[in-house]
Design a protein around this motif. Sequence first.
Motif, PDB file in Angstrom:
ATOM      1  N   ALA A  14       0.736  -1.157  -0.188  1.00 22.72           N
ATOM      2  CA  ALA A  14       0.009  -0.064   0.121  1.00 22.72           C
ATOM      3  C   ALA A  14       0.753   1.347   0.111  1.00 22.72           C
ATOM      4  N   VAL A  63       2.155   4.960   1.224  1.00 27.39           N
ATOM      5  CA  VAL A  63       2.297   5.382   2.513  1.00 27.39           C
ATOM      6  C   VAL A  63       2.660   6.683   2.555  1.00 27.39           C
ATOM      7  N   SER A  92       4.837   2.392  -1.958  1.00 29.24           N
ATOM      8  CA  SER A  92       4.676   1.371  -1.203  1.00 29.24           C
ATOM      9  C   SER A  92       5.526   1.155   0.152  1.00 29.24           C
ATOM     10  N   HIS A 100      -1.358   5.642   6.486  1.00 27.32           N
ATOM     11  CA  HIS A 100      -1.948   5.455   5.111  1.00 27.32           C
ATOM     12  C   HIS A 100      -3.157   6.077   5.108  1.00 27.32           C
ATOM     13  N   GLU A 101      -3.421   6.628   3.902  1.00 29.40           N
ATOM     14  CA  GLU A 101      -4.352   7.702   3.627  1.00 29.40           C
ATOM     15  C   GLU A 101      -5.784   7.313   4.098  1.00 29.40           C
TER      16      GLU A 101
END
Length: 133
Positions: free
Chosen positions: A18, A20, A90, A124-125
């Motif tokens: 994901a 970041v 990521s 994390h958004e």
Amino acid sequence: MGVELLNIKGLSQLNQAAPVVMLNLMRFRERSLDGDGSGWDAYLRYSALTVPMIKARGGTLLWTGNAKAVALGAEHGNQWDYVALVYYPSLAAFTEMMTSVDYETKCDPHRTNGCAEHIIVATHEAYSKFKVG
């Protein structure tokens, strides 16, 4: 303050694939530990070497600014000189950079010389107006 301070256990529990954004909080030394200017000067040397490494991994510097005052919460222990938001595509890209030989031997000495304290918080958004990519 080098790579041995990475919270590998905590980071390993996050989604490695994901994107970041790393929230960096820095407090600078008055004088660089190597005697070459101020802590800020050492941090500028660190940044000049680190930003290309970030970009090579698909990341980018989103925002930086001078920290002026604690607006809410305890002031004690929360006085920072500088704040930076750094995007990585990521978490794995961030970890790979931070554990690379180039980072450890070329970049981190300048960071250590310049920063009395440097905290990095992985985020994390949840919502953003920033458009990356």
